[in-house]
Write an enzyme that holds these catalytic residues in place. Structure first.
Site, PDB file in Angstrom:
ATOM      1  N   ARG A  35       0.819  -1.224   0.000  1.00  9.45           N
ATOM      2  CA  ARG A  35       0.000   0.000   0.000  1.00  9.45           C
ATOM      3  C   ARG A  35       0.845   1.263   0.000  1.00  9.45           C
ATOM      4  O   ARG A  35       0.417   2.291  -0.526  1.00  9.45           O
ATOM      5  CB  ARG A  35      -0.948  -0.006   1.196  1.00  9.45           C
ATOM      6  CG  ARG A  35      -2.067  -0.985   0.984  1.00  9.45           C
ATOM      7  CD  ARG A  35      -3.122  -0.867   2.052  1.00  9.45           C
ATOM      8  NE  ARG A  35      -4.290  -1.621   1.647  1.00  9.45           N
ATOM      9  CZ  ARG A  35      -5.187  -2.123   2.477  1.00  9.45           C
ATOM     10  NH1 ARG A  35      -5.050  -1.937   3.776  1.00  9.45           N
ATOM     11  NH2 ARG A  35      -6.218  -2.786   2.026  1.00  9.45           N
ATOM     12  N   LYS A 198     -20.512 -14.220   3.015  1.00  7.01           N
ATOM     13  CA  LYS A 198     -21.918 -13.845   3.142  1.00  7.01           C
ATOM     14  C   LYS A 198     -22.610 -13.439   1.851  1.00  7.01           C
ATOM     15  O   LYS A 198     -22.131 -12.581   1.125  1.00  7.01           O
ATOM     16  CB  LYS A 198     -22.023 -12.672   4.115  1.00  7.01           C
ATOM     17  CG  LYS A 198     -21.742 -13.099   5.535  1.00  7.01           C
ATOM     18  CD  LYS A 198     -22.108 -11.979   6.457  1.00  7.01           C
ATOM     19  CE  LYS A 198     -22.013 -12.423   7.896  1.00  7.01           C
ATOM     20  NZ  LYS A 198     -22.084 -11.295   8.810  1.00  7.01           N
ATOM     21  N   GLY A 355     -10.189  -7.688   0.186  1.00  7.02           N
ATOM     22  CA  GLY A 355      -9.131  -8.066   1.130  1.00  7.02           C
ATOM     23  C   GLY A 355      -8.737  -9.530   1.054  1.00  7.02           C
ATOM     24  O   GLY A 355      -7.559  -9.866   0.910  1.00  7.02           O
ATOM     25  N   GLY A 378     -14.510  -3.107   0.336  1.00  7.49           N
ATOM     26  CA  GLY A 378     -15.858  -2.528   0.371  1.00  7.49           C
ATOM     27  C   GLY A 378     -16.035  -1.473  -0.712  1.00  7.49           C
ATOM     28  O   GLY A 378     -17.091  -1.395  -1.347  1.00  7.49           O
TER      29      GLY A 378
HETATM   30  P1  AMP Z   1     -15.826 -12.083   2.632  1.00  6.32           P
HETATM   31  O1  AMP Z   1     -15.242 -11.117   3.609  1.00  6.32           O
HETATM   32  O2  AMP Z   1     -17.305 -12.069   2.570  1.00  6.32           O
HETATM   33  O3  AMP Z   1     -15.166 -12.018   1.273  1.00  6.32           O
HETATM   34  O4  AMP Z   1     -15.512 -13.524   3.222  1.00  6.32           O
HETATM   35  C1  AMP Z   1     -14.209 -14.024   3.396  1.00  6.32           C
HETATM   36  C2  AMP Z   1     -14.251 -15.164   4.387  1.00  6.32           C
HETATM   37  O5  AMP Z   1     -15.135 -16.157   3.928  1.00  6.32           O
HETATM   38  C3  AMP Z   1     -12.921 -15.814   4.610  1.00  6.32           C
HETATM   39  O6  AMP Z   1     -12.484 -15.556   5.909  1.00  6.32           O
HETATM   40  C4  AMP Z   1     -13.217 -17.295   4.396  1.00  6.32           C
HETATM   41  O7  AMP Z   1     -12.633 -18.119   5.386  1.00  6.32           O
HETATM   42  C5  AMP Z   1     -14.722 -17.354   4.529  1.00  6.32           C
HETATM   43  N1  AMP Z   1     -15.300 -18.515   3.830  1.00  6.32           N
HETATM   44  C6  AMP Z   1     -15.116 -18.862   2.549  1.00  6.32           C
HETATM   45  N2  AMP Z   1     -15.739 -20.031   2.289  1.00  6.32           N
HETATM   46  C7  AMP Z   1     -16.342 -20.432   3.425  1.00  6.32           C
HETATM   47  C8  AMP Z   1     -17.134 -21.556   3.786  1.00  6.32           C
HETATM   48  N3  AMP Z   1     -17.421 -22.508   2.883  1.00  6.32           N
HETATM   49  N4  AMP Z   1     -17.576 -21.642   5.043  1.00  6.32           N
HETATM   50  C9  AMP Z   1     -17.270 -20.691   5.941  1.00  6.32           C
HETATM   51  N5  AMP Z   1     -16.536 -19.592   5.667  1.00  6.32           N
HETATM   52  C10 AMP Z   1     -16.068 -19.467   4.421  1.00  6.32           C
END
Ligand code: AMP
Length: 397
Positions: A35, A198, A355, A378
């Site tokens: 960064r 999510k 990230g 974000g």
């Molecule tokens: P995000 O911040 O929404 O991009 O989510 C990233 C996070 O999603 C990471 O910390 C991953 O460990 C988690 N993740 C990805 N796949 C899965 C899964 N199948 N079950 C639980 N967590 C997950």
């Protein structure tokens, strides 16, 4: 766009908002300077045309109080080395000492201010605080794409004090061009790969993307909500039951817009959320109770790699395919990263942002092998959603 390209900053004290939210270890050493390096072109451009530079940033999430751990003091050494120049540090971003230092600057000087978030007024978007910050510069440059979606004092509020002397930094400009390039690209098929935990945080982006893409891979934890919405058995996998209906609607909308949705075919299921858990590969829609899908399985990997990714000409990737932080569940994410590298070598344009996907690329040392790595998480998602980002809106003249 009021770019800093071709602008001379001779004799101007230029206040730059950068994103120096870098990782620092327990000895105060910056462990990843990506960064800092990303902001260098803007800093050089101002210094090279005869200006001086006052740099401000947040670091981490302090609870509006000073801590040594989150002090920007730790960045003085790497920044000086990268600029090959002395950098003067001021232990508060506002106040008498800071004002004395910045008002006495000469062309070529570089000053780094202390962490903006040591003051609660920064995140609150306080105008009086923004006005105090504004006194450090004759002009203002925003080069922090990562925080452009925040309506904070230094990212947006401050711009009101600069009339015509506010600019897009080179990094911010490059980020916008790269993302716009993907949105408006005519190089098809256009593919989005969306993963992560999510559905709720990404469903609006996916909906928006349906207008511009030909296909989408949905992986990671969010895939299970879609699988359940289609009637599959997902055991104890991550799910957002409140979003089942939206997920079903989205699948219908995709069909109406001729966008192919690729869900994983199989999953590496575990009997605990733990790297050492028992594992077995099963069909994505036949996961037993007591088991949870933590990565995409081998058949999904080869299908995504060969039948989807290698056929695409423009690819956007945000979000890991599994719990890549755990060694036993990182194969899906590594394989997608490798497929993107191969697609890039074969001439596709690949943009990776967010990230976790960027952390994954860095972890597997592939970041320099894709076309563009965005510094936004974000901010990238909100930009893709077509939202007006406060940090961008504020500097448009
Ligand atoms: P995000 O911040 O929404 O991009 O989510 C990233 C996070 O999603 C990471 O910390 C991953 O460990 C988690 N993740 C990805 N796949 C899965 C899964 N199948 N079950 C639980 N967590 C997950």
């Amino acid at each position: 766009m009021n770019s800093i390209k071709n602008i001379s900053f001779a004799g101007q004290r230029t206040l730059i908002r950068v994103d120096f939210n870098v990782p620092i270890d327990s000895d105060g050493i910056v462990t990843d300077t990506t960064r800092i390096k990303a902001a260098l072109p803007t800093i050089h451009q101002i210094l090279d045309t005869g200006g001086s530079v006052v740099i401000m940033s947040h670091l981490g999430r302090p609870k509006a109080e000073k801590t040594n751990k989150l002090s920007l003091r730790h960045l003085v050494k790497p920044l000086s080395e990268l600029l090959d120049k002395d950098v003067q540090f001021v232990a508060d971003c506002i106040g008498v000492e800071a004002a004395n230092v910045t008002s006495a600057m000469k062309p070529g000087d570089v000053v780094l201010l202390e962490n903006l978030r040591f003051h609660a007024e920064e995140k609150a978007g306080n105008d009086a605080f923004a006005e105090q910050l504004a006194q450090h510069g004759d002009c203002y440059v925003n080069d922090a794409f990562g925080t452009a979606h925040r309506d904070h004092a230094s990212t947006s509020r401050i711009a009101q004090f600069f009339n015509n002397k506010k600019y897009f930094g080179l990094l911010l400009e490059k980020e916008m061009e790269a993302i716009d390039g993907v949105i408006h690209s005519n190089e098809t098929p256009k593919l989005a790969i969306i993963g992560g935990a999510k559905v709720s945080s990404k469903i609006t982006v996916i909906e928006k993307l349906l207008d511009t893409i030909d296909a989408i891979i949905i992986g990671g934890g969010m895939a299970y909500t879609f699988v359940k919405a289609k009637g599959g058995k997902i055991g104890n996998s991550l799910v957002e039951d409140d979003y089942l209906e939206m997920a079903s609607d989205l699948l219908i909308k995709a069909q109406e817009k001729n966008v192919t949705v690729h869900l994983p075919r199989d999953t590496v299921a575990a009997d605990e959320f733990n790297n050492e858990a028992n594992r077995r590969t099963v069909a994505i829609d036949a996961i037993d109770e007591g088991w949870m899908g933590l990565d995409i399985g081998p058949s999904s990997i080869s299908y995504f790699q060969e039948d989807v990714i290698q056929k695409a000409q423009t690819i956007l990737w945000n979000g890991p395919m599994g719990v890549f932080e755990m060694k036993n569940f990182q194969k899906g994410t590594i394989s997608i990263a490798q497929a993107l590298v191969e697609a890039t070598e074969n001439g596709a344009y690949t943009l990776v942002g967010g990230g976790d996907s960027v952390a994954a690329l860095n972890k597997f040392e592939l970041a320099d092998k894709v076309s563009y790595v965005s510094t936004g998480g974000g901010a990238l998602l909100e930009y893709l959603e077509g939202k007006s980002l406060p940090g961008i809106k504020a500097i448009v003249r």
